[in-house]
Motif scaffolding. Sequence first.
Motif, PDB file in Angstrom:
ATOM      1  N   LEU A  26       0.772   5.721   0.490  1.00 49.80           N
ATOM      2  CA  LEU A  26       0.155   6.835   1.194  1.00 49.80           C
ATOM      3  C   LEU A  26       0.484   8.136   0.472  1.00 49.80           C
ATOM      4  O   LEU A  26       1.558   8.274  -0.124  1.00 49.80           O
ATOM      5  CB  LEU A  26       0.647   6.922   2.635  1.00 49.80           C
ATOM      6  CG  LEU A  26       0.618   5.639   3.479  1.00 49.80           C
ATOM      7  CD1 LEU A  26       1.250   5.898   4.843  1.00 49.80           C
ATOM      8  CD2 LEU A  26      -0.800   5.136   3.635  1.00 49.80           C
ATOM      9  N   ALA A  69      -4.905   6.646   1.095  1.00 46.12           N
ATOM     10  CA  ALA A  69      -4.092   5.433   1.108  1.00 46.12           C
ATOM     11  C   ALA A  69      -4.699   4.472   0.093  1.00 46.12           C
ATOM     12  O   ALA A  69      -5.922   4.425  -0.067  1.00 46.12           O
ATOM     13  CB  ALA A  69      -4.074   4.811   2.498  1.00 46.12           C
ATOM     14  N   THR A  91      -3.959   0.549  -2.349  1.00 43.71           N
ATOM     15  CA  THR A  91      -3.217  -0.700  -2.450  1.00 43.71           C
ATOM     16  C   THR A  91      -2.936  -1.028  -3.906  1.00 43.71           C
ATOM     17  O   THR A  91      -3.622  -0.543  -4.817  1.00 43.71           O
ATOM     18  CB  THR A  91      -3.994  -1.868  -1.821  1.00 43.71           C
ATOM     19  OG1 THR A  91      -5.207  -2.094  -2.569  1.00 43.71           O
ATOM     20  CG2 THR A  91      -4.335  -1.578  -0.368  1.00 43.71           C
ATOM     21  N   VAL A 113      -6.885  -1.810   2.528  1.00 44.77           N
ATOM     22  CA  VAL A 113      -5.802  -1.132   3.234  1.00 44.77           C
ATOM     23  C   VAL A 113      -5.762  -1.652   4.669  1.00 44.77           C
ATOM     24  O   VAL A 113      -6.805  -1.875   5.291  1.00 44.77           O
ATOM     25  CB  VAL A 113      -6.020   0.393   3.222  1.00 44.77           C
ATOM     26  CG1 VAL A 113      -5.075   1.099   4.185  1.00 44.77           C
ATOM     27  CG2 VAL A 113      -5.849   0.940   1.811  1.00 44.77           C
ATOM     28  N   LEU A 114      -4.575  -1.854   5.201  1.00 43.99           N
ATOM     29  CA  LEU A 114      -4.410  -2.270   6.591  1.00 43.99           C
ATOM     30  C   LEU A 114      -4.056  -1.059   7.451  1.00 43.99           C
ATOM     31  O   LEU A 114      -3.056  -0.376   7.190  1.00 43.99           O
ATOM     32  CB  LEU A 114      -3.305  -3.318   6.723  1.00 43.99           C
ATOM     33  CG  LEU A 114      -3.585  -4.728   6.201  1.00 43.99           C
ATOM     34  CD1 LEU A 114      -2.398  -5.631   6.501  1.00 43.99           C
ATOM     35  CD2 LEU A 114      -4.854  -5.294   6.805  1.00 43.99           C
ATOM     36  N   ASP A 115      -4.850  -0.799   8.470  1.00 42.06           N
ATOM     37  CA  ASP A 115      -4.585   0.344   9.340  1.00 42.06           C
ATOM     38  C   ASP A 115      -3.219   0.229  10.018  1.00 42.06           C
ATOM     39  O   ASP A 115      -2.508   1.229  10.193  1.00 42.06           O
ATOM     40  CB  ASP A 115      -5.675   0.455  10.407  1.00 42.06           C
ATOM     41  CG  ASP A 115      -7.006   0.901   9.823  1.00 42.06           C
ATOM     42  OD1 ASP A 115      -7.014   1.414   8.687  1.00 42.06           O
ATOM     43  OD2 ASP A 115      -8.038   0.729  10.498  1.00 42.06           O
ATOM     44  N   ALA A 116      -2.834  -1.006  10.391  1.00 36.64           N
ATOM     45  CA  ALA A 116      -1.540  -1.195  11.055  1.00 36.64           C
ATOM     46  C   ALA A 116      -0.389  -0.823  10.133  1.00 36.64           C
ATOM     47  O   ALA A 116       0.622  -0.266  10.581  1.00 36.64           O
ATOM     48  CB  ALA A 116      -1.404  -2.638  11.524  1.00 36.64           C
ATOM     49  N   SER A 117      -0.537  -1.116   8.852  1.00 39.10           N
ATOM     50  CA  SER A 117       0.511  -0.761   7.898  1.00 39.10           C
ATOM     51  C   SER A 117       0.547   0.738   7.650  1.00 39.10           C
ATOM     52  O   SER A 117       1.616   1.322   7.457  1.00 39.10           O
ATOM     53  CB  SER A 117       0.303  -1.512   6.580  1.00 39.10           C
ATOM     54  OG  SER A 117       0.642  -2.877   6.714  1.00 39.10           O
ATOM     55  N   VAL A 118      -0.613   1.376   7.636  1.00 36.26           N
ATOM     56  CA  VAL A 118      -0.646   2.833   7.510  1.00 36.26           C
ATOM     57  C   VAL A 118       0.110   3.466   8.674  1.00 36.26           C
ATOM     58  O   VAL A 118       0.967   4.340   8.495  1.00 36.26           O
ATOM     59  CB  VAL A 118      -2.093   3.356   7.470  1.00 36.26           C
ATOM     60  CG1 VAL A 118      -2.108   4.881   7.546  1.00 36.26           C
ATOM     61  CG2 VAL A 118      -2.792   2.895   6.189  1.00 36.26           C
ATOM     62  N   ALA A 119      -0.196   2.996   9.884  1.00 30.02           N
ATOM     63  CA  ALA A 119       0.454   3.547  11.071  1.00 30.02           C
ATOM     64  C   ALA A 119       1.951   3.286  11.057  1.00 30.02           C
ATOM     65  O   ALA A 119       2.762   4.167  11.373  1.00 30.02           O
ATOM     66  CB  ALA A 119      -0.179   2.961  12.330  1.00 30.02           C
ATOM     67  N   GLN A 137       0.818  -1.209   0.000  1.00 21.83           N
ATOM     68  CA  GLN A 137       0.000   0.000   0.000  1.00 21.83           C
ATOM     69  C   GLN A 137       0.851   1.259   0.000  1.00 21.83           C
ATOM     70  O   GLN A 137       2.017   1.245   0.398  1.00 21.83           O
ATOM     71  CB  GLN A 137      -0.968  -0.005   1.167  1.00 21.83           C
ATOM     72  CG  GLN A 137      -0.355  -0.143   2.529  1.00 21.83           C
ATOM     73  CD  GLN A 137      -1.424  -0.398   3.586  1.00 21.83           C
ATOM     74  OE1 GLN A 137      -2.326  -1.215   3.409  1.00 21.83           O
ATOM     75  NE2 GLN A 137      -1.338   0.325   4.686  1.00 21.83           N
TER      76      GLN A 137
END
Length: 387
Positions: free
Chosen positions: A237, A313, A315, A286-292, A235
């Motif tokens: 951003l 964000a 993918t 989208v994975l929130d953990a990967s965004v963070a 993903q």
Amino acid sequence: MNGTADVVVIGGGVLGAATAFELAGRGLSTVLLERTLPGRQGSGTTAGNLHIQAIHSRRPGQAVAVDNARLVPLQRATSDRWNTVAERLGRDVQIVRSGGFTVAETDDDLAELHRKAVWEHEAGIPTEVLDGDAARAAMPQLGDSVLGATWCPWDGYANSLLATPGFVAGAKAKGARVYTNSPVTALAPSGAGWRVESTVGTFSAGAVVNAAGPWIQSVAALAGARLRMAPLAIQMLETVRAPRFLPHLVQHIGIGLSVKQVLSGSVVIGGGWPAGDLHLGGTTPVLDASVAGNLADAVRVVPDVATLKLARAWTGPLAATPDEMPVIGEVPGLPGLFVEGGTYSFTFAPLWAETMADLIQGTTPAHDVADLGPARLLAAASEEVTV
């Protein structure tokens, strides 16, 4: 529709489009088949970075390190070819040679910077190793966690939303026939060549190039080739637009991170953080953990990013291989069927296009890629392969 061609290229991403452009430019009758629209999958969702110095060793979740020593000479070669892309296409695809810093935050990563600098100098890539203070003096936007960096003036990026359409338009101008929304449904040897069936019709060709990105494995399976591939989704951003403050591309040698401010003013953050489970027929979440995680890395390395709001964000799928290396060459036992893809296909697109055309025409490529062929990915008859 029925037709003939010297070569059928399957996949209208940047790599397939560049290959069709090269083949048609050499006078070969070329058909390009794209399952949806060109550049709508991996090629249109990538950061578009031109990685000329060595890339990161690992992205999050990546088990096998990239063999940077093997790739660096090829990165040098593809850099030369990107220099002429706009002129050859006759259109601007926003190639920006901003120069780039590849940073290290640990002693191990710092040692990797020194190792890769040796490979780069041997390949003729101009890089300079800087300690943390010198790197921040050269680029004050770098954070205090940066222990060192390598600077390369050749690093940069192209607009991924312009590059693929540019190659497609160039291929058409050279005489290639391009068919969109035309997934391939069957692929089999026929006489001295290949029979390619698609939803737009059937084509007979002397050679077929499988440049289908994350669909490489399933397209190969149509011909009976069982390839071990590892397609996945990552993903990206992007922040809101801001006044220009980040003059160079920033990458991280040890983790999946790239940060740059593009011409529009937004900051694009990438580098390989994983998305949700790959859905080739739909949308990968989208994975929130990967965004963070990706944001935390970006803010640590370039603290000013923390002042910007995140705009979106998204993918995109990748045609990854189990050894994290590119794949290019003829499939053993299936003469005339070629495969190209894998690691950093965007960066390598013009070089792989030239190399593929050489292989099809029986000409020795400028760079030996025998070790990157698909033979290493062929599954044994007893091996289970999920397509």
